[in-house]
Design an enzyme around this catalytic site. Structure first.
Site, mmCIF file in Angstrom:
data_model
loop_
_atom_site.group_PDB
_atom_site.id
_atom_site.type_symbol
_atom_site.label_atom_id
_atom_site.label_comp_id
_atom_site.label_asym_id
_atom_site.label_seq_id
_atom_site.Cartn_x
_atom_site.Cartn_y
_atom_site.Cartn_z
ATOM 1 N N GLU A 120 -10.632 -10.684 -1.103
ATOM 2 C CA GLU A 120 -10.360 -9.917 0.112
ATOM 3 C C GLU A 120 -11.669 -9.333 0.641
ATOM 4 O OE1 GLU A 120 -6.007 -8.538 0.221
ATOM 5 O OE2 GLU A 120 -7.079 -7.059 -0.955
ATOM 6 N N HIS A 153 -8.247 -3.349 -6.102
ATOM 7 C CA HIS A 153 -8.184 -3.469 -4.642
ATOM 8 C C HIS A 153 -9.359 -2.678 -4.040
ATOM 9 C CE1 HIS A 153 -6.944 -3.108 -0.490
ATOM 10 N NE2 HIS A 153 -6.176 -4.167 -0.714
ATOM 11 N N SER A 201 -6.214 -9.449 6.967
ATOM 12 C CA SER A 201 -5.724 -9.776 8.316
ATOM 13 C C SER A 201 -4.966 -11.105 8.396
ATOM 14 C CB SER A 201 -6.884 -9.768 9.320
ATOM 15 O OG SER A 201 -7.428 -8.466 9.408
ATOM 16 N N GLU A 242 -9.573 -0.727 -1.687
ATOM 17 C CA GLU A 242 -9.269 0.681 -1.383
ATOM 18 C C GLU A 242 -9.359 1.536 -2.645
ATOM 19 O OE1 GLU A 242 -5.615 -0.209 0.633
ATOM 20 O OE2 GLU A 242 -6.790 -1.159 2.215
ATOM 21 N N LYS A 275 0.862 -1.206 0.000
ATOM 22 C CA LYS A 275 0.000 0.000 0.000
ATOM 23 C C LYS A 275 0.890 1.245 0.000
ATOM 24 C CE LYS A 275 -3.523 -2.827 2.102
ATOM 25 N NZ LYS A 275 -4.716 -2.947 2.908
#
Ligand code: 13P
Length: 279
Positions: A195, A124, A239, A126, A41
């Site tokens: 994810e 992703h 995680s 994000e 990231k």
């Protein structure tokens, strides 16, 4: 007499080598190599990156493990220089959907291809939630990457609300269908990272049953597009750490991991690589 190559010829050979490595990544992954991927990231400095890679290069990586790292753009050149002949692959965290032109701030697939970058993340969560990357945009980015022999790792995942509302299958299918609509059979050249948004950076992990059921579902959707079973690679992300990697890794249709926080320290990432080789 052996011909002495000039600088340009050497550069050309190196580029060809890196490109070939990239093109064959998805194929090699099909040999059931286990993928341990790091998404850094917007973290790390140049100094930290060099130190990290130096440590990683000194580590024995088991034959069944393929390591991939997705650093911020400015550090890609360090990977290119330091990992020239290593088994560790690297990639960008995103790529432009356009080929070239007036798109300030964007980096094209042609540019990544130029520097021999073999991989890129696309979609992703994000990017989807903060920068408006819709599934159609994700499909265009994946297509742009493939056109430059870069293997896309397509991230998909549902929010907590969608999971709790039992709409996660619908959401995952919509995300995959859009990519299939854009790529057709070329979707087989992509890696998939599942994810769940609610597991990213939260320390919350789905149950093994949830992971198993969801990966199986994704596998079946990909099979319904005609992708051969041995070409399908589905990574789990959210995680992941040294404490849960073996458990999650033992779930059927989990072919590797995409790791955020726990990939930022060489020691912790190396530990995960070691544990993954024992799955
Ligand atoms: P964490 O491992 O920090 O939850 O991040 C996962 C992720 O987003 C990898 O792409």
């Amino acid at each position: 007499m052996n011909k002495v190559l000039d600088k340009n010829e050497i550069e050309m050979l190196v580029r060809r080598y890196l490109k070939e490595t990239g093109v064959s990544l998805a194929k090699r992954a099909a040999k059931r190599e286990y993928i341990v991927a790091a998404n850094w990231k917007m973290n790390m400095t140049e100094k930290e990156t060099k130190k990290f890679l130096k440590e990683l290069k000194e580590t024995d990586i088991a034959d069944n493990i393929r390591v991939m790292i997705f650093p911020p753009y400015p550090y890609l050149y360090i990977f290119k220089e330091m990992l020239r002949y290593e088994k560790i692959a690297y990639g960008a965290q995103d790529v432009a959907k356009e080929e070239q032109g007036a798109y300030t701030g964007e980096v094209s697939a042609a540019m990544l291809g130029d520097m021999g970058c073999p991989l890129t993340l696309v979609g992703h969560s994000e990017r989807r939630s903060y920068y408006g990357d819709t599934s159609e945009i994700v499909a265009k980015k994946a297509k742009a990457a493939l056109e430059h022999q870069i293997s896309p790792m397509i991230c998909i995942g549902e929010t907590l609300e969608e999971r709790e509302g039992h709409r996660y299958q619908e959401v995952l299918k919509e995300q995959l269908d859009a990519v299939y609509a854009g790529l057709g059979s070329r979707i087989s050249g992509c890696l998939i990272a599942y994810e769940p948004v609610w597991a990213i950076g939260t320390g919350v992990i789905p149950t093994l049953e949830q992971i198993s059921e969801t990966h199986k579902y994704i596998y079946q959707v990909l099979r319904s597009y005609g992708v051969a079973g041995e070409e399908i690679r589905i990574l789990y992300g959210g995680s992941v750490n040294a404490g849960n990697v073996k458990e999650i890794g033992s779930v059927r249709h989990v072919d590797g991991f995409l790791i955020g926080g726990a990939s930022l320290k060489a020691e912790s990432f190396k530990h995960i690589i070691r544990l993954a080789s024992e799955v």
